[in-house]
Design a protein around this motif. Sequence first.
Motif, PDB file in Angstrom:
ATOM      1  N   ASP A 217      -7.713  -6.965  -6.472  1.00 43.65           N
ATOM      2  CA  ASP A 217      -6.464  -7.506  -5.922  1.00 43.65           C
ATOM      3  C   ASP A 217      -6.351  -9.023  -6.128  1.00 43.65           C
ATOM      4  O   ASP A 217      -5.980  -9.762  -5.210  1.00 43.65           O
ATOM      5  CB  ASP A 217      -6.423  -7.134  -4.410  1.00 43.65           C
ATOM      6  N   ALA A 327      -5.505 -11.366   2.940  1.00 43.38           N
ATOM      7  CA  ALA A 327      -6.070 -10.007   2.888  1.00 43.38           C
ATOM      8  C   ALA A 327      -7.408  -9.971   3.636  1.00 43.38           C
ATOM      9  O   ALA A 327      -8.149 -10.957   3.667  1.00 43.38           O
ATOM     10  CB  ALA A 327      -6.267  -9.580   1.435  1.00 43.38           C
ATOM     11  N   ARG A 328      -7.706  -8.821   4.220  1.00 44.29           N
ATOM     12  CA  ARG A 328      -8.963  -8.705   4.985  1.00 44.29           C
ATOM     13  C   ARG A 328     -10.159  -8.554   4.046  1.00 44.29           C
ATOM     14  O   ARG A 328     -10.086  -7.897   3.012  1.00 44.29           O
ATOM     15  CB  ARG A 328      -8.866  -7.528   5.950  1.00 44.29           C
ATOM     16  N   THR A 343     -10.286 -12.499   7.319  1.00 47.12           N
ATOM     17  CA  THR A 343      -9.576 -12.512   6.034  1.00 47.12           C
ATOM     18  C   THR A 343     -10.390 -13.308   5.009  1.00 47.12           C
ATOM     19  O   THR A 343     -11.326 -14.040   5.355  1.00 47.12           O
ATOM     20  CB  THR A 343      -8.202 -13.190   6.176  1.00 47.12           C
TER      21      THR A 343
END
Length: 358
Positions: A217, A327-328, A343
């Motif tokens: 990602d 995002a985590r 995050t």
Amino acid sequence: MCGERRSKSAAQDVPRENRGKSSGKNSANAENAENTENTENTEKRTCVTMDVTPMRLSGVVPTVRLGALRTDMHSAAKEIETQLTDWGFMSVEVPGIGAKVEAMMHSFEAACASTDPSLADYEYTSVPQLSNGGTHGFFPYLSEIPRLAKGVPDPKEFIHVSGALLADKPAGAGAVLAAFPEFGERAAEVFDTAFSLISLFGEVIRGMMPEGTPDFDLSRDATNLRVIHYRDLDGREVLAHEHSGIQLLGLQLPPSDQGLQYILHDGTWVEPVIAKSDLVLCNIGRMLSSASCGRFRPSTHRVHCTYSDTDYERLSSVLFAYPPHQARQWQISDEGLTVLDETWGDFIANRFRGLGSE
Ligand SMILES: O=C(O)CCC(=O)C(=O)O
Ligand SMILES: [Fe+2]
């Protein structure tokens, strides 16, 4: 949570007094030492490497065509996996990339010398930043003090061109590229190629991880292209102290001169021969080391260089690839996947995890 697996962190496992020792084991390296002897000192502004074995990569690592990045990176997957397992970093040769990188670095050098417009007006502290995007803008000479440098700044100025800055997010962030349009165009092109390449390295590495590993990602906005101008070294041999990157992955593009060195798993240092070439190196950053529960150690590196002329300068560039900051974090081991409450932005806030700083 990560199980028992411990990171093969060479820099942590090897006594500091042994770390300067070079490995004389590889016959390709020995052969290369002879080859470089013939070319050293033929050009002004070239440094020599002391006590570290050159590592020849040209003609040894897979070739990846600019027009067929995905196809060729997939064909090279097995070789890239072996590189990561054996060396702790990866490399491919991309014919044509060196000329683009060199032109970009030279237009940055010209921008550094310009007073009207001046890069000082686009210092990272004054460029509009995204709360969840990368840092971007100009970092003046002597503004970075690495963690292991005992308070002494590296002798360099540099710029971070993030995907957010290229997309003018938030509005006004891209003004530096409008002020230096030639640099802007060249940096945009190098960013795009480097981002595609690093995403493909990411796919190969993900294939080495347990089933269920999330997509990396990588975020264009949060990713930065750092372009560096080392100057006024004042006799220093250490241009950049030993460090590892905080990000998921880093891509070192061909620099103007040698000097970039890596530590192997056994603690010896090598110097990949990549100056003025089409060779790129891919580094594991501390985020990926954490996400992989230590399956991969961060690719620790440094820049050491001994030169004779007083006006020696060096140009280099690196792409630092990050997931979205909001995002985590996740971690995967053979026992399974854990998604943490923190995050990746928190990981950056706590950036002194592991070794070195970026
Ligand atoms: O100058 C180089 O060749 C490497 C720079 C680097 O590793 C960094 O800025 O993190
Ligand atoms: Fe680095």
